[in-house]
Design an enzyme around this catalytic site. Sequence first.
Site, mmCIF file in Angstrom:
data_model
loop_
_atom_site.group_PDB
_atom_site.id
_atom_site.type_symbol
_atom_site.label_atom_id
_atom_site.label_comp_id
_atom_site.label_asym_id
_atom_site.label_seq_id
_atom_site.Cartn_x
_atom_site.Cartn_y
_atom_site.Cartn_z
ATOM 1 N N HIS A 115 29.200 32.486 15.356
ATOM 2 C CA HIS A 115 28.654 31.214 14.898
ATOM 3 C C HIS A 115 28.342 31.285 13.415
ATOM 4 O O HIS A 115 28.132 32.362 12.866
ATOM 5 C CB HIS A 115 27.370 30.884 15.669
ATOM 6 C CG HIS A 115 27.618 30.694 17.124
ATOM 7 N ND1 HIS A 115 28.166 29.553 17.644
ATOM 8 C CD2 HIS A 115 27.448 31.528 18.180
ATOM 9 C CE1 HIS A 115 28.302 29.685 18.952
ATOM 10 N NE2 HIS A 115 27.873 30.883 19.295
ATOM 11 N N ALA A 116 28.318 30.147 12.774
ATOM 12 C CA ALA A 116 27.944 30.000 11.365
ATOM 13 C C ALA A 116 28.690 30.973 10.454
ATOM 14 O O ALA A 116 29.901 30.904 10.343
ATOM 15 C CB ALA A 116 26.442 30.102 11.209
#
Length: 85
Positions: free
Chosen positions: A15-16
């Site tokens: 994620h991110a």
Amino acid sequence: MAQRRVTVGAEVGLHARPAALFVEAASAAGGTVTVAKGDGDPVPAKSILAVMGLDVRHGDEIVISADGDDAEAVLDRLTGIVNDG
């Protein structure tokens, strides 16, 4: 096509920031690169939306596939990213 099954070791999953690094490394590859969560359908690893849409978390198994002359090197880089975050 070279392929690796990897258990995600990064605490934040894919994620991110790790996802952005993953897509950046995949985009630098000369050939096609895909990623799938478990035995699901593969998505283009060069697309941040596709990668984020997999919702890969710590401990999930993913399958990364790459073709081209640099396939093994690409898989090494991508495996490092999902393990280190």
